[in-house]
Write a protein that holds these residues in place. Structure first.
Motif, PDB file in Angstrom:
ATOM      1  N   GLY A   1     -32.880  22.225 -13.948  1.00  0.00           N
ATOM      2  CA  GLY A   1     -33.628  22.984 -12.942  1.00  0.00           C
ATOM      3  C   GLY A   1     -34.148  22.029 -11.868  1.00  0.00           C
ATOM      4  N   PRO A   2     -33.960  22.321 -10.587  1.00  0.00           N
ATOM      5  CA  PRO A   2     -34.328  21.357  -9.540  1.00  0.00           C
ATOM      6  C   PRO A   2     -35.837  21.097  -9.445  1.00  0.00           C
ATOM      7  CG  PRO A   2     -33.662  23.430  -8.566  1.00  0.00           C
ATOM      8  CD  PRO A   2     -33.366  23.544 -10.019  1.00  0.00           C
ATOM      9  N   LEU A   3     -36.654  22.067  -9.851  1.00  0.00           N
ATOM     10  CA  LEU A   3     -38.097  21.864  -9.767  1.00  0.00           C
ATOM     11  C   LEU A   3     -38.689  21.387 -11.089  1.00  0.00           C
ATOM     12  CD1 LEU A   3     -39.140  25.082  -7.777  1.00  0.00           C
ATOM     13  CD2 LEU A   3     -38.527  22.846  -6.868  1.00  0.00           C
ATOM     14  N   THR A   4     -38.099  21.823 -12.172  1.00  0.00           N
ATOM     15  CA  THR A   4     -38.675  21.526 -13.487  1.00  0.00           C
ATOM     16  C   THR A   4     -37.914  20.456 -14.263  1.00  0.00           C
ATOM     17  OG1 THR A   4     -37.310  23.257 -14.438  1.00  0.00           O
ATOM     18  CG2 THR A   4     -39.542  23.878 -13.793  1.00  0.00           C
ATOM     19  N   GLY A   5     -36.651  20.287 -13.934  1.00  0.00           N
ATOM     20  CA  GLY A   5     -35.809  19.356 -14.682  1.00  0.00           C
ATOM     21  C   GLY A   5     -35.425  19.923 -16.039  1.00  0.00           C
ATOM     22  N   ARG A   6     -35.692  21.211 -16.224  1.00  0.00           N
ATOM     23  CA  ARG A   6     -35.425  21.874 -17.507  1.00  0.00           C
ATOM     24  C   ARG A   6     -33.916  22.107 -17.690  1.00  0.00           C
ATOM     25  NH1 ARG A   6     -38.589  27.272 -17.708  1.00  0.00           N
ATOM     26  NH2 ARG A   6     -40.364  25.875 -17.824  1.00  0.00           N
ATOM     27  N   ASP A   7     -33.438  21.981 -18.930  1.00  0.00           N
ATOM     28  CA  ASP A   7     -32.026  22.250 -19.228  1.00  0.00           C
ATOM     29  C   ASP A   7     -31.753  23.738 -19.031  1.00  0.00           C
ATOM     30  OD1 ASP A   7     -31.574  19.670 -19.876  1.00  0.00           O
ATOM     31  OD2 ASP A   7     -31.517  19.965 -22.052  1.00  0.00           O
ATOM     32  N   CYS A   8     -30.702  24.064 -18.311  1.00  0.00           N
ATOM     33  CA  CYS A   8     -30.376  25.480 -18.110  1.00  0.00           C
ATOM     34  C   CYS A   8     -28.889  25.648 -17.823  1.00  0.00           C
ATOM     35  CB  CYS A   8     -31.214  26.074 -16.988  1.00  0.00           C
ATOM     36  SG  CYS A   8     -31.004  25.258 -15.423  1.00  0.00           S
ATOM     37  N   VAL A   9     -28.447  26.885 -17.839  1.00  0.00           N
ATOM     38  CA  VAL A   9     -27.047  27.176 -17.493  1.00  0.00           C
ATOM     39  C   VAL A   9     -26.982  27.807 -16.095  1.00  0.00           C
ATOM     40  CG1 VAL A   9     -26.298  27.426 -19.883  1.00  0.00           C
ATOM     41  CG2 VAL A   9     -27.034  29.441 -18.621  1.00  0.00           C
ATOM     42  N   PHE A  10     -28.126  28.329 -15.659  1.00  0.00           N
ATOM     43  CA  PHE A  10     -28.221  28.885 -14.305  1.00  0.00           C
ATOM     44  C   PHE A  10     -29.667  28.729 -13.833  1.00  0.00           C
ATOM     45  CE2 PHE A  10     -29.448  32.228 -11.403  1.00  0.00           C
ATOM     46  CZ  PHE A  10     -28.461  32.129 -10.437  1.00  0.00           C
ATOM     47  N   TYR A  11     -29.820  28.431 -12.548  1.00  0.00           N
ATOM     48  CA  TYR A  11     -31.174  28.394 -11.998  1.00  0.00           C
ATOM     49  C   TYR A  11     -31.170  28.942 -10.576  1.00  0.00           C
ATOM     50  CZ  TYR A  11     -29.605  24.257  -9.409  1.00  0.00           C
ATOM     51  OH  TYR A  11     -28.904  23.417  -8.582  1.00  0.00           O
ATOM     52  N   LYS A  12     -32.314  29.420 -10.152  1.00  0.00           N
ATOM     53  CA  LYS A  12     -32.518  29.690  -8.724  1.00  0.00           C
ATOM     54  C   LYS A  12     -33.961  29.347  -8.423  1.00  0.00           C
ATOM     55  CE  LYS A  12     -33.721  34.561  -8.375  1.00  0.00           C
ATOM     56  NZ  LYS A  12     -33.557  35.765  -7.608  1.00  0.00           N
ATOM     57  N   TYR A  13     -34.223  28.945  -7.205  1.00  0.00           N
ATOM     58  CA  TYR A  13     -35.578  28.513  -6.874  1.00  0.00           C
ATOM     59  C   TYR A  13     -35.962  28.978  -5.479  1.00  0.00           C
ATOM     60  CZ  TYR A  13     -33.250  24.940  -4.098  1.00  0.00           C
ATOM     61  OH  TYR A  13     -32.446  24.318  -3.171  1.00  0.00           O
ATOM     62  N   MET A  14     -37.251  28.925  -5.239  1.00  0.00           N
ATOM     63  CA  MET A  14     -37.765  29.289  -3.922  1.00  0.00           C
ATOM     64  C   MET A  14     -39.018  28.452  -3.653  1.00  0.00           C
ATOM     65  SD  MET A  14     -39.273  32.871  -2.577  1.00  0.00           S
ATOM     66  CE  MET A  14     -37.883  33.912  -2.877  1.00  0.00           C
ATOM     67  N   VAL A  15     -39.060  27.853  -2.476  1.00  0.00           N
ATOM     68  CA  VAL A  15     -40.249  27.093  -2.074  1.00  0.00           C
ATOM     69  C   VAL A  15     -40.803  27.749  -0.816  1.00  0.00           C
ATOM     70  CG1 VAL A  15     -41.142  24.827  -1.392  1.00  0.00           C
ATOM     71  CG2 VAL A  15     -39.244  24.967  -3.021  1.00  0.00           C
ATOM     72  N   GLU A  16     -42.098  28.008  -0.814  1.00  0.00           N
ATOM     73  CA  GLU A  16     -42.729  28.661   0.335  1.00  0.00           C
ATOM     74  C   GLU A  16     -43.911  27.804   0.835  1.00  0.00           C
ATOM     75  OE1 GLU A  16     -42.633  33.333  -0.589  1.00  0.00           O
ATOM     76  OE2 GLU A  16     -43.125  32.030  -2.261  1.00  0.00           O
ATOM     77  N   ARG A  17     -44.152  27.924   2.122  1.00  0.00           N
ATOM     78  CA  ARG A  17     -45.255  27.178   2.725  1.00  0.00           C
ATOM     79  C   ARG A  17     -46.180  28.194   3.393  1.00  0.00           C
ATOM     80  NH1 ARG A  17     -42.640  22.821   5.971  1.00  0.00           N
ATOM     81  NH2 ARG A  17     -42.146  24.503   7.385  1.00  0.00           N
TER      82      ARG A  17
END
Lengths: 189, 313
Positions: free
Chosen positions: B69-85
């Motif tokens: 996971g790009p934010l958590t570094g957690r092992d996964c088979v699929f991820y999606k993320y969103m960053v808001e300001r």
């Protein structure tokens, strides 16, 4: 206020028409699902029927197999191939499965048969097909169950009656098929 | 007495809300049809699934490798993320998306105990519960942790101001190995042999045309030009060689020979972390609320509009 009620009624009317169309389309789908599931069972049955002549050919090379056992399998295969309707097919395919079980049972009892590579490959192939057949039978029964529930439920029932939809029968396993294969019956004397 | 401007404003609002109401009404029916479709399809076993629309339920497993996971570094088979300001625009402030993404090009497996099949999440409608990770910095949240700061730096996302730091919100949704996943999609062959073959053949022919030494080999009579006959002979020979090479390759294992994707006729493709029961329950309430709410809202707005017209004229 009258206009508001009229508008709500218009939406309600449109909603009812959409509702009826969705129910109609849904019933058509569940009915086609059964046909598709049945056709998919037929694909596996055909594959199993195609493997049987190969099995018989190999078995004939071994004296342990009684001629009668093999002839019975051929006979049951022909009967299964000619079966019509769900119930008839279920019974005849069940008999064929049982007869095939008898062949495997003989194979288990004789080390030279058991170690034969061709027999082993065919057994794996036919067992695989039987597992797939069991899954597809389950899927067929699920499809029939969904259909039967739908056509007996209100409001689907009204449209189902208009379409003259009747309950469909499930692909049931015979009581014989549920029993363990009797190994001793097939052993040569 | 209303001014013309007020009347215009009110008309615009009524039209907008009537539009929203009508949209909700139709969307509610769409959701209801979807609910019926899910109910009407029995769950297949992967081992025996047939081509076409299927419903599957199984554990997610990685295909070629485990993702992080790009934010958590957690092992996964699929991820999606969103960053808001959190940004101020004139008098109002709101959260603005500054980065979104997901592993849409990474296929993964699902395993139902009878077999394994590939899932291509690219065109799937993802139903991923609540975020697996959520963090908000600023006012009530803490300071941005170092791993998130490095993510922001790597992606050139501005988070510092003259006076301090922006408020930032991070969210990540993951499908982790062994998570139970519900799938409703179309079974397809993984890769089309004919089109793949044509593509490879065309690539190879382009390569030959680009290399004079290869063209020389084709020129069997050595007259310096490649005739139509010589070219056809070369293409036929190449086809034969490629076909032989293809046949020498080992057969694809079953777990990669089929893929669940969006179909051409059946365009529904759901990948959900919710169970079928939860999904149906959710769709049921949503569709009912949208149909009734939409009809009432649209009726009310149209009624208001007619009423306004009658008072005006």
């Amino acid at each position: 206020m009258g206009i508001f009620v009229l508008l709500v009624l218009l939406f309600l009317l449109f909603g009812l028409i959409s509702y009826a169309f969705t129910i109609y389309n849904g019933l058509i789908r569940v009915s086609r699902n059964i046909e598709k599931a049945w056709a998919n069972i037929d694909v596996i049955l055909k594959q199993r029927h195609d493997e049987i002549p190969k099995l018989i050919k190999i078995c004939e090379q071994f004296s342990q197999y009684e001629r009668g056992t093999l002839e019975r399998v051929i006979e049951l295969r022909t009967a299964a191939m000619n079966a019509t309707g769900v119930a008839d097919k279920a019974v005849k395919e069940g008999n064929l499965t049982k007869a095939l079980g008898g062949i495997w049972a003989v194979g288990e009892a004789y080390p030279d048969l058991k170690s034969n590579n061709n027999i082993h490959q065919l057994q794996t192939r036919i067992s695989g097909l039987e597992s797939e057949l069991a899954d597809r039978r389950e899927l067929y029964n699920d499809s029939v169950n969904i259909y039967n529930i739908r056509i007996n439920q209100v409001p689907d029932m009204i449209i189902a009656n208009m379409l003259s939809y009747r309950e469909k029968e499930m692909f049931r396993i015979s009581e014989d098929e549920k029993k363990d294969v009797d190994i001793s019956l097939n052993l040569p004397k | 007495m209303r001014s013309n401007q007020d009347t215009f404003k009110l008309t615009a609002y009524l039209a907008i809300f009537a539009g929203i109401g009508i949209w909700l009404f139709f969307d509610g029916f769409k959701k209801w049809r979807r609910k019926r479709l899910i109910e009407n399809i029995p769950t297949s076993k992967i081992r025996s699934m047939a081509m076409g629309l299927v419903e599957l339920y199984g554990q997610a497993t990685p295909w070629q490798f485990i993702l992080k996971g790009p934010l958590t570094g957690r092992d996964c088979v699929f991820y999606k993320y969103m960053v808001e300001r959190y940004e101020r625009r004139g008098k109002s402030s709101s959260w603005v998306k500054v980065a979104t993404g997901g592993s849409y090009d990474n296929l993964f497996h699902i395993d139902d105990g009878t077999g394994i099949v590939l899932i291509n999440p690219r065109r799937a409608e993802l139903n991923l519960d609540k975020p697996d990770f959520s963090f908000e910095s600023g006012l009530f949240g803490g300071d941005i942790p170092s791993n998130l700061v490095s993510f922001l730096d790597q992606n050139d996302i501005k988070y510092q101001t003259w006076f301090g730091k922006h408020r930032m919100r991070f969210r990540e949704w993951d499908i982790c190995p062994n998570d139970q996943v519900y799938i409703l999609g179309t079974v397809k062959k993984n890769g089309n042999f004919v089109s793949d073959f044509k593509m490879k053949l065309n690539d190879r022919l382009r390569e030959i045309k680009a290399k004079p030494e290869e063209m020389k080999k084709i020129d069997s009579d050595g007259d310096g030009t490649v005739s139509v006959y010589e070219w056809e002979q070369a293409v036929a020979k190449l086809k034969e060689e490629m076909m032989e090479a293809q046949l020498r390759q080992p057969e694809q294992p079953q777990e990669t020979s089929f893929v669940i994707d969006k179909g051409q006729e059946e365009t529904i493709f759901i990948v959900s972390e919710k169970s079928e029961k939860d999904l149906l329950q959710h769709l049921n309430w949503q569709s009912l609320a949208e149909i009734i709410g939409g009809a009432l809202l649209a009726s009310g707005c149209i009624f208001g509009f007619i009423k306004m017209l009658t008072t005006l004229f």
